[in-house]
Design an enzyme around this catalytic site. Structure first.
Site, PDB file in Angstrom:
ATOM      1  N   PHE A   1      61.885  15.602  91.933  1.00 35.30           N
ATOM      2  CA  PHE A   1      61.374  15.134  93.070  1.00 35.30           C
ATOM      3  C   PHE A   1      61.791  13.494  93.470  1.00 35.30           C
ATOM      4  O   PHE A   1      62.286  13.508  94.453  1.00 35.30           O
ATOM      5  CB  PHE A   1      59.522  15.097  93.063  1.00 35.30           C
ATOM      6  CG  PHE A   1      58.866  14.320  94.024  1.00 35.30           C
ATOM      7  CD1 PHE A   1      59.334  14.224  95.442  1.00 35.30           C
ATOM      8  CD2 PHE A   1      58.047  13.436  93.619  1.00 35.30           C
ATOM      9  CE1 PHE A   1      58.668  13.384  96.145  1.00 35.30           C
ATOM     10  CE2 PHE A   1      57.370  12.725  94.465  1.00 35.30           C
ATOM     11  CZ  PHE A   1      57.599  12.575  95.828  1.00 35.30           C
TER      12      PHE A   1
ATOM     13  N   ASP B   1      69.992  16.304  83.721  1.00 36.97           N
ATOM     14  CA  ASP B   1      68.818  16.925  84.007  1.00 36.97           C
ATOM     15  C   ASP B   1      68.905  18.162  83.212  1.00 36.97           C
ATOM     16  O   ASP B   1      69.873  19.049  83.183  1.00 36.97           O
ATOM     17  CB  ASP B   1      68.482  17.164  85.357  1.00 36.97           C
ATOM     18  CG  ASP B   1      66.975  17.259  85.771  1.00 36.97           C
ATOM     19  OD1 ASP B   1      66.376  18.250  85.099  1.00 36.97           O
ATOM     20  OD2 ASP B   1      66.476  16.279  86.472  1.00 36.97           O
TER      21      ASP B   1
ATOM     22  N   THR C   1      61.249  20.620  84.915  1.00 39.47           N
ATOM     23  CA  THR C   1      60.398  20.655  85.992  1.00 39.47           C
ATOM     24  C   THR C   1      61.191  20.165  87.466  1.00 39.47           C
ATOM     25  O   THR C   1      60.690  20.075  88.592  1.00 39.47           O
ATOM     26  CB  THR C   1      59.227  19.185  85.906  1.00 39.47           C
ATOM     27  OG1 THR C   1      59.935  18.099  85.764  1.00 39.47           O
ATOM     28  CG2 THR C   1      58.469  19.820  84.962  1.00 39.47           C
ATOM     29  N   GLY C   2      62.474  20.062  87.254  1.00 38.45           N
ATOM     30  CA  GLY C   2      63.249  19.836  88.382  1.00 38.45           C
ATOM     31  C   GLY C   2      63.944  21.009  89.160  1.00 38.45           C
ATOM     32  O   GLY C   2      63.512  22.107  88.633  1.00 38.45           O
TER      33      GLY C   2
ATOM     34  N   ASP D   1      69.775  18.080  78.205  1.00 37.03           N
ATOM     35  CA  ASP D   1      68.351  17.782  77.698  1.00 37.03           C
ATOM     36  C   ASP D   1      68.312  16.246  76.883  1.00 37.03           C
ATOM     37  O   ASP D   1      69.005  16.293  75.965  1.00 37.03           O
ATOM     38  CB  ASP D   1      67.779  18.861  76.777  1.00 37.03           C
ATOM     39  CG  ASP D   1      66.329  18.536  76.374  1.00 37.03           C
ATOM     40  OD1 ASP D   1      65.775  17.189  76.380  1.00 37.03           O
ATOM     41  OD2 ASP D   1      65.490  19.441  76.208  1.00 37.03           O
TER      42      ASP D   1
ATOM     43  N   TYR E   1      51.308  12.189  77.976  1.00 39.80           N
ATOM     44  CA  TYR E   1      51.982  11.680  79.050  1.00 39.80           C
ATOM     45  C   TYR E   1      51.732  10.031  79.068  1.00 39.80           C
ATOM     46  O   TYR E   1      52.681   9.399  78.936  1.00 39.80           O
ATOM     47  CB  TYR E   1      51.607  12.260  80.384  1.00 39.80           C
ATOM     48  CG  TYR E   1      52.095  11.647  81.612  1.00 39.80           C
ATOM     49  CD1 TYR E   1      53.623  12.069  81.925  1.00 39.80           C
ATOM     50  CD2 TYR E   1      51.738  10.740  82.512  1.00 39.80           C
ATOM     51  CE1 TYR E   1      54.474  11.348  82.906  1.00 39.80           C
ATOM     52  CE2 TYR E   1      52.274  10.221  83.585  1.00 39.80           C
ATOM     53  CZ  TYR E   1      53.634  10.603  83.782  1.00 39.80           C
ATOM     54  OH  TYR E   1      54.288  10.026  84.920  1.00 39.80           O
TER      55      TYR E   1
ATOM     56  N   ARG F   1      50.266  18.932  91.470  1.00 42.86           N
ATOM     57  CA  ARG F   1      49.706  17.595  92.035  1.00 42.86           C
ATOM     58  C   ARG F   1      49.116  17.703  93.670  1.00 42.86           C
ATOM     59  O   ARG F   1      49.114  18.607  94.280  1.00 42.86           O
ATOM     60  CB  ARG F   1      50.710  16.513  92.245  1.00 42.86           C
ATOM     61  CG  ARG F   1      51.249  16.096  90.523  1.00 42.86           C
ATOM     62  CD  ARG F   1      52.184  14.954  90.576  1.00 42.86           C
ATOM     63  NE  ARG F   1      53.559  15.719  90.721  1.00 42.86           N
ATOM     64  CZ  ARG F   1      54.640  14.839  90.361  1.00 42.86           C
ATOM     65  NH1 ARG F   1      54.768  13.574  90.339  1.00 42.86           N
ATOM     66  NH2 ARG F   1      55.766  15.352  90.557  1.00 42.86           N
TER      67      ARG F   1
HETATM   68  P1  NAD Z   1      59.612  15.713  88.273  1.00 41.83           P
HETATM   69  O1  NAD Z   1      59.104  16.461  87.451  1.00 41.83           O
HETATM   70  O2  NAD Z   1      60.000  16.007  89.863  1.00 41.83           O
HETATM   71  O3  NAD Z   1      61.128  15.132  87.924  1.00 41.83           O
HETATM   72  C1  NAD Z   1      61.431  14.922  86.590  1.00 41.83           C
HETATM   73  C2  NAD Z   1      62.650  15.444  86.170  1.00 41.83           C
HETATM   74  O4  NAD Z   1      63.045  15.026  84.749  1.00 41.83           O
HETATM   75  C3  NAD Z   1      62.893  16.918  86.422  1.00 41.83           C
HETATM   76  O5  NAD Z   1      63.834  17.116  87.183  1.00 41.83           O
HETATM   77  C4  NAD Z   1      63.049  17.260  85.078  1.00 41.83           C
HETATM   78  O6  NAD Z   1      63.740  18.763  85.096  1.00 41.83           O
HETATM   79  C5  NAD Z   1      63.732  16.176  84.326  1.00 41.83           C
HETATM   80  N1  NAD Z   1      63.460  16.179  82.826  1.00 41.83           N
HETATM   81  C6  NAD Z   1      62.233  16.196  82.430  1.00 41.83           C
HETATM   82  N2  NAD Z   1      62.406  16.328  80.919  1.00 41.83           N
HETATM   83  C7  NAD Z   1      63.798  16.347  80.836  1.00 41.83           C
HETATM   84  C8  NAD Z   1      64.512  16.352  79.718  1.00 41.83           C
HETATM   85  N3  NAD Z   1      63.984  16.346  78.212  1.00 41.83           N
HETATM   86  N4  NAD Z   1      66.108  16.213  79.696  1.00 41.83           N
HETATM   87  C9  NAD Z   1      66.551  16.377  80.823  1.00 41.83           C
HETATM   88  N5  NAD Z   1      65.724  16.044  82.353  1.00 41.83           N
HETATM   89  C10 NAD Z   1      64.283  16.255  82.085  1.00 41.83           C
HETATM   90  O7  NAD Z   1      58.850  14.335  88.392  1.00 41.83           O
HETATM   91  P2  NAD Z   1      58.682  13.179  89.383  1.00 41.83           P
HETATM   92  O8  NAD Z   1      57.578  13.006  90.222  1.00 41.83           O
HETATM   93  O9  NAD Z   1      60.238  12.986  90.312  1.00 41.83           O
HETATM   94  O10 NAD Z   1      58.848  12.008  88.705  1.00 41.83           O
HETATM   95  C11 NAD Z   1      59.939  11.237  88.158  1.00 41.83           C
HETATM   96  C12 NAD Z   1      59.754  10.049  87.124  1.00 41.83           C
HETATM   97  O11 NAD Z   1      58.721   9.074  87.726  1.00 41.83           O
HETATM   98  C13 NAD Z   1      59.014  10.438  86.003  1.00 41.83           C
HETATM   99  O12 NAD Z   1      59.727   9.676  84.853  1.00 41.83           O
HETATM  100  C14 NAD Z   1      57.459  10.077  86.226  1.00 41.83           C
HETATM  101  O13 NAD Z   1      56.618  10.036  84.821  1.00 41.83           O
HETATM  102  C15 NAD Z   1      57.638   8.999  87.068  1.00 41.83           C
HETATM  103  N6  NAD Z   1      56.396   8.805  87.716  1.00 41.83           N
HETATM  104  C16 NAD Z   1      56.374   9.826  88.892  1.00 41.83           C
HETATM  105  C17 NAD Z   1      54.927   9.575  89.522  1.00 41.83           C
HETATM  106  C18 NAD Z   1      54.795  10.295  90.878  1.00 41.83           C
HETATM  107  O14 NAD Z   1      53.874  10.238  91.447  1.00 41.83           O
HETATM  108  N7  NAD Z   1      55.770  11.077  91.517  1.00 41.83           N
HETATM  109  C19 NAD Z   1      53.873   8.731  89.361  1.00 41.83           C
HETATM  110  C20 NAD Z   1      54.341   7.934  88.118  1.00 41.83           C
HETATM  111  C21 NAD Z   1      55.491   7.857  87.496  1.00 41.83           C
HETATM  112  N1  UDP Z   2      43.348  16.699  92.573  1.00 42.19           N
HETATM  113  C1  UDP Z   2      42.324  17.676  93.425  1.00 42.19           C
HETATM  114  N2  UDP Z   2      42.902  18.891  93.724  1.00 42.19           N
HETATM  115  C2  UDP Z   2      44.141  19.169  93.381  1.00 42.19           C
HETATM  116  C3  UDP Z   2      44.973  18.536  92.437  1.00 42.19           C
HETATM  117  C4  UDP Z   2      44.302  17.300  92.126  1.00 42.19           C
HETATM  118  O1  UDP Z   2      41.197  17.116  93.682  1.00 42.19           O
HETATM  119  O2  UDP Z   2      44.300  20.424  93.672  1.00 42.19           O
HETATM  120  C5  UDP Z   2      42.896  15.404  92.310  1.00 42.19           C
HETATM  121  C6  UDP Z   2      42.794  15.141  90.718  1.00 42.19           C
HETATM  122  O3  UDP Z   2      41.674  15.467  89.966  1.00 42.19           O
HETATM  123  C7  UDP Z   2      42.951  13.546  90.746  1.00 42.19           C
HETATM  124  C8  UDP Z   2      43.814  13.380  92.208  1.00 42.19           C
HETATM  125  O4  UDP Z   2      43.711  14.540  92.964  1.00 42.19           O
HETATM  126  O5  UDP Z   2      41.910  12.827  90.839  1.00 42.19           O
HETATM  127  C9  UDP Z   2      45.575  12.951  91.751  1.00 42.19           C
HETATM  128  O6  UDP Z   2      45.867  13.864  90.987  1.00 42.19           O
HETATM  129  P1  UDP Z   2      47.398  14.369  90.879  1.00 42.19           P
HETATM  130  O7  UDP Z   2      47.351  15.708  89.987  1.00 42.19           O
HETATM  131  O8  UDP Z   2      48.209  14.434  92.039  1.00 42.19           O
HETATM  132  O9  UDP Z   2      47.824  12.996  90.198  1.00 42.19           O
HETATM  133  P2  UDP Z   2      47.066  11.940  88.953  1.00 42.19           P
HETATM  134  O10 UDP Z   2      46.842  10.822  89.832  1.00 42.19           O
HETATM  135  O11 UDP Z   2      45.706  12.677  88.641  1.00 42.19           O
HETATM  136  O12 UDP Z   2      47.976  11.724  87.869  1.00 42.19           O
END
Ligand code: NAD
Ligand code: UDP
Length: 312
Positions: A11, A31, A35-36, A56, A145, A186
Site C-alpha cells: 500500500f 517484494d 501482503t502486497g 524475499d 510486530y 485495518r
Molecule cells: P503492506 O502490507 O501493504 O506492504 C508491505 C509490503 O512488504 C508488501 O508489498 C509485502 O508483500 C512486502 N513484504 C513483506 N514481507 C516481505 C519480505 N519478507 N520480502 C519482500 N517483501 C516483503 O503494508 P503498508 O501499510 O504499505 O506498510 C509499509 C511499511 O510501513 C511497513 O514496514 C509497515 O510496518 C510500515 N507502517 C505502516 C503503517 C500504516 O498505517 N500503513 C503504519 C506504521 C508502519
Molecule cells: N478496529 C475496529 N474495527 C475493525 C478494525 C479495527 O474497530 O474492523 C479498531 C482497532 O481495534 C483499533 C483501530 O480500529 O483500535 C485501528 O486498528 P487498525 O487495525 O487499523 O490499526 P492499529 O492502530 O490497531 O495498528
C-alpha cells in the site's frame, strides 16, 4: 537517485514509488507479494526508471549497479496478520532489515527505515513524542510486530554507530488511502468496504479508542522530507488530528450514504487505547499533513467503489 524500495508492491510502497518516479528518481522494487499486490507494480511497469525484482528480503538481497538509497518498507503491517504470519513478521523485521542494511553498506547508500507508532505500544504518554520509550507487551499478540520494529530501529542505530552508515528513520502513524487491500483487516479499509457492501461496520470494543489517520500522499511526502534531510531520526510522521474509532465509523457511513449498521464486537488484546503523534520535529523539516480525514475518506471510498465496479 537510484532507490531500492523493499516492500514497494504494498500500500505505502505503491504511493512511494509513484512519488519517487514523479520527481525523477529511478526505482527498483523488491517484494515477495506476501501482503502486497502484483497490480500495484504492474501499473508502474511502463514508467521510465522503474524495475521490479521478485524476492524475499529474509533470504538476502542482491541488486546490480549503483544504489543511492535503500528504503525498507518490507513488513506486513495489519494487526490481522499478526496471528496468521507471526514468524515471517519477526524474520522480515530482523533478518530482512539486516540484509537491507548490508545492501546499503555495500552500495554506500543512505538507508531509510519505515518504523511505526507501534514502538510506543499502548502509550502512557499522550501525544507521543520521539523521546518516549514506549509501553509494549513483549509476549502479547502484537509483540511479533512491535518487537520486530523495535529491533529494526536498534539494528539501524547499531549500523549507524558501528559502520557510520547514513540512516534515516520514520515512525509511521495510522495511514490510509487507495491501494490498501480491501480484506487487509485495518480499520479504514474494513469500514469503507463494509459500508459499500451494506455489511455491518465492525467496531472493536466500544469504539472509544482513538487513532490519528494520515492520508497516504501526505505520509509519503513526509518520508521524502525525512529522506532528503540531515536528520537521522527517529521522526514521527502522521496526522495529529485524533478521532475515536466510533467517530470514524459514523463518518464513513455519512460519506458513503450507507445504511449499514454498527456492530460492536470484542476488542482484541492489547489494542492501544489512544494514539496521536507529536509532529514538532517533522514540522521543523517543513512538512505537515494537508488532507483532512473527511476528504481522504471521500477519495479512498471512491477508489474502493471503483475497485468493486471492476474499474482501475
Ligand atoms: P503492506 O502490507 O501493504 O506492504 C508491505 C509490503 O512488504 C508488501 O508489498 C509485502 O508483500 C512486502 N513484504 C513483506 N514481507 C516481505 C519480505 N519478507 N520480502 C519482500 N517483501 C516483503 O503494508 P503498508 O501499510 O504499505 O506498510 C509499509 C511499511 O510501513 C511497513 O514496514 C509497515 O510496518 C510500515 N507502517 C505502516 C503503517 C500504516 O498505517 N500503513 C503504519 C506504521 C508502519
Ligand atoms: N478496529 C475496529 N474495527 C475493525 C478494525 C479495527 O474497530 O474492523 C479498531 C482497532 O481495534 C483499533 C483501530 O480500529 O483500535 C485501528 O486498528 P487498525 O487495525 O487499523 O490499526 P492499529 O492502530 O490497531 O495498528
Amino acid at each position: 537517485m537510484r532507490v531500492v524500495v523493499a516492500g514497494g508492491a504494498g500500500f505505502l510502497g505503491a504511493h512511494l514509488c509513484q512519488a519517487l518516479l514523479q520527481r525523477g528518481d529511478e526505482v527498483v522494487v523488491v517484494d515477495n507479494f506476501i501482503t502486497g499486490s502484483k497490480r500495484n507494480v504492474e501499473s508502474l511497469a511502463d514508467r521510465p526508471g522503474f524495475s521490479f525484482e521478485f524476492g524475499d528480503v529474509i533470504d538476502g538481497v542482491s541488486i546490480d549497479g549503483a544504489v543511492d538509497a535503500v528504503m525498507n518498507l518490507a513488513s506486513p503491517a495489519s494487526p490481522a496478520d499478526f496471528a496468521v504470519i507471526p514468524i515471517q513478521i519477526l524474520q522480515v523485521g530482523s533478518a530482512g532489515t539486516k540484509n537491507l542494511l548490508d545492501l546499503a553498506l555495500a552500495k554506500n547508500a543512505r538507508f531509510f527505515q519505515a518504523s511505526t507508532s507501534e514502538v510506543y505500544g499502548d502509550p502512557e504518554e499522550h501525544p507521543q513524542s520521539e523521546t518516549y520509550w514506549g509501553h509494549v507487551n513483549p509476549i502479547g499478540p502484537r509483540s511479533v510486530y512491535d518487537e520486530a520494529k523495535r529491533f529494526g530501529e536498534a539494528l539501524t542505530m547499531a549500523y549507524h554507530r558501528t559502520h557510520g552508515l547514513d540512516v534515516r528513520m520514520v515512525r509511521i502513524f495510522n495511514t490510509y488511502g487507495p491501494y490498501m487491500r480491501p480484506d487487509d483487516g485495518r480499520v479504514v479499509s474494513n469500514f469503507i468496504n463494509q459500508a459499500l457492501l451494506g455489511k455491518p461496520l465492525t467496531v472493536y470494543g466500544d469504539g472509544s479508542q482513538t487513532r490519528s489517520f494520515c492520508y497516504a500522499t501526505d505520509e509519503v511526502a513526509g518520508f521524502l522530507a525525512v529522506l532528503d534531510s540531515d536528520y537521522v531520526g527517529p521522526i514521527n510522521v502522521g496526522n495529529p488530528t485524533e478521532f475515536t474509532v466510533l467517530e470514524l465509523a459514523r463518518m464513513v457511513l455519512d460519506i458513503t450514504g450507507s445504511r449499514s449498521e454498527i456492530a460492536f464486537v470484542e476488542l482484541p488484546a492489547d489494542d492501544p487505547t489512544q494514539r496521536c503523534p507529536d509532529i514538532t520535529l517533522a514540522r521543523r523539516l517543513g512538512w505537515q499533513p494537508r488532507v483532512p480525514l473527511r476528504r481522504g475518506i471521500e477519495q479512498t471510498a471512491a477508489w474502493f467503489q471503483a475497485q468493486l465496479d471492476g474499474g482501475e
